[in-house]
Design an enzyme around this catalytic site. Structure first.
Site, PDB file in Angstrom:
ATOM      1  N   GLU A  78       1.513   4.099   2.661  1.00  0.00           N
ATOM      2  CA  GLU A  78       2.055   3.720   3.971  1.00  0.00           C
ATOM      3  C   GLU A  78       3.580   3.873   3.930  1.00  0.00           C
ATOM      4  OE1 GLU A  78       0.252  -0.152   4.503  1.00  0.00           O
ATOM      5  OE2 GLU A  78      -1.743   0.709   4.228  1.00  0.00           O
ATOM      6  N   HIS A 115       3.533  -2.558   6.900  1.00  0.00           N
ATOM      7  CA  HIS A 115       2.402  -1.690   6.567  1.00  0.00           C
ATOM      8  C   HIS A 115       2.305  -0.513   7.532  1.00  0.00           C
ATOM      9  CE1 HIS A 115       0.094  -4.190   3.617  1.00  0.00           C
ATOM     10  NE2 HIS A 115       0.834  -5.149   4.134  1.00  0.00           N
ATOM     11  N   HIS A 170       0.868  -1.174   0.000  1.00  0.00           N
ATOM     12  CA  HIS A 170       0.000   0.000   0.000  1.00  0.00           C
ATOM     13  C   HIS A 170       0.913   1.235   0.000  1.00  0.00           C
ATOM     14  CE1 HIS A 170      -2.980  -2.844   2.136  1.00  0.00           C
ATOM     15  NE2 HIS A 170      -3.125  -2.915   0.824  1.00  0.00           N
ATOM     16  N   GLU A 194       2.249  -3.556  11.486  1.00  0.00           N
ATOM     17  CA  GLU A 194       1.533  -2.297  11.286  1.00  0.00           C
ATOM     18  C   GLU A 194       2.149  -1.210  12.162  1.00  0.00           C
ATOM     19  OE1 GLU A 194      -0.892  -1.706   9.169  1.00  0.00           O
ATOM     20  OE2 GLU A 194      -1.659  -3.697   8.626  1.00  0.00           O
TER      21      GLU A 194
END
Length: 370
Positions: free
Chosen positions: A168, A255, A165, A331
């Site tokens: 990010e 991420h 993504h 994350e």
């Protein structure tokens, strides 16, 4: 007094000017191409020195993750090096950045950018290091290369990949820290026991285009791992093909999360071939990482999938199922790691780099068990 100019016509830029009325500037974030996703912004303001601007992103409420805006602070820079927190508020679907401009030029972004120019500099200096092999394993739909490194000689197969993504950007800051550590003497124990495969940016097209979540044709790469195609997801196709050649014992997919103000990991609960031994190693990685650094925790995170319900189009689930790997999604926050906050910079590129070192140090201690 000069006219204020707003532009995002550069590597990774994204904003659209709606109107300027005095010191109030209304803006919109552009959608990813062929997609409804949007949230990443990155733009420059010229001609506003000595003025206090109210920058209003008026379509923030329709973004991909509007629940990520409360408590969030935008990043601001005058030198494209230091990215500080800007005074930011969210109400009635509008994100407002209130900022006194003291310089001729100032940049604003959702997070400290990691542009394709920065990516190429990282790749160039890494490829020159002793013991590093570089290959271009694929080409994107916009014609950019997919860069891939191997480092180490050991029998275990470790995969690190980031930026599925593209908005990010903390994920590639993490990669910079990882590659610096992997090419230092500190990595010798790990590299004697493992071969580390690194894809520092899975989505160059989305990165350059200023997308949040998709590639050049609006594909979310982290929903393609069950059946990638040359037409929609050549990035995943080439990486998964390489993984099939090398096997995977441990995988880390890096991420950023819009809403949760913490660093955390997500796993592969719910895959058909789940074993407790595989799950225990995932849990051990998280617990040891939390013990190793105040910039990680295990309390906050995503809900776990029920048995048999894992989404195998997502890489962490696919790799755990396909290879029996200990597969981890890391994350990092767009906000801050609230357990150990930084009031000036929030979560930052520099802290992302440091977290990479902690992750790899913990992995070194676990590599024999994988």
């Amino acid at each position: 007094m000069h006219d204020i100019k707003i532009d995002a016509g550069f590597d990774g830029g994204n904003i659209r000017l709606v109107r300027i009325e005095g010191d109030t500037i209304d803006l919109e974030i552009a959608k990813d191409h062929d997609s409804d996703f949007y949230q990443w912004f990155y733009f420059r303001v010229a001609g506003a020195k000595g003025r206090r601007l109210s920058l209003r992103i008026v379509n923030a409420g329709g973004s991909a993750y509007p629940f990520g805006w409360p408590g969030y602070k935008a990043r601001v820079s005058t030198d494209l090096d230091a990215w500080r927190l800007a005074e930011t508020s969210y109400a009635d679907g509008v994100l407002t950045i209130d900022h006194p401009v003291e310089t001729e030029l100032v940049w604003f972004a959702y997070f400290a950018p990691y542009t394709m120019a920065m990516h190429h500099a990282l790749v160039a200096r890494t490829a020159l290091q002793a013991g590093v092999t570089h290959r271009q394993i694929g080409t994107t739909l916009d014609g950019q290369g997919i860069d891939y490194f191997t480092i180490g000689t050991g029998p275990k197969s470790v995969w690190l990949y980031a930026r599925q993504h593209p908005g990010e950007s903390m994920a590639e800051w993490w990669m910079e820290g990882a590659l610096e550590w992997l090419t230092s003497p500190a990595a010798s124990d790990l590299l004697g026991k493992a071969t580390v495969h690194v894809v520092p940016n899975m989505n160059p097209d989305g990165t350059r285009r200023g997308h949040l979540r998709t590639n050049a044709v609006g594909t979310n790469l982290n929903r393609e791992w069950h059946d990638p195609t040359a037409e929609k997801s050549p990035e995943v196709l080439c990486v998964r093909k390489m993984m099939d050649e090398t096997g995977v014992d441990f995988a880390l997919d890096v991420h950023g999360d819009e809403a949760i103000a913490a660093n955390f990991i997500a796993g592969f609960e719910g895959i058909p071939s789940w074993t407790d031994a595989q799950g225990d190693l995932f849990t051990r990685f998280g617990e040891e990482l939390a013990a190793a650094t105040p910039d990680f925790q295990t309390e906050k995170g995503y809900p776990k999938a029920k048995p048999g319900t894992a989404n195998l189009s997502m890489s962490t689930n696919q790799l755990a199922e396909r290879f029996g790997a200990v597969s981890v999604t890391l994350e990092m926050p767009f906000k801050d790691h609230d357990l150990n906050p930084d009031p000036a910079f929030g979560w930052s590129g520099e802290r992302s780099k440091q977290l990479a070192v902690s992750c790899l140090t913990v992995l070194t201690g676990m590599i024999d068990a994988l």
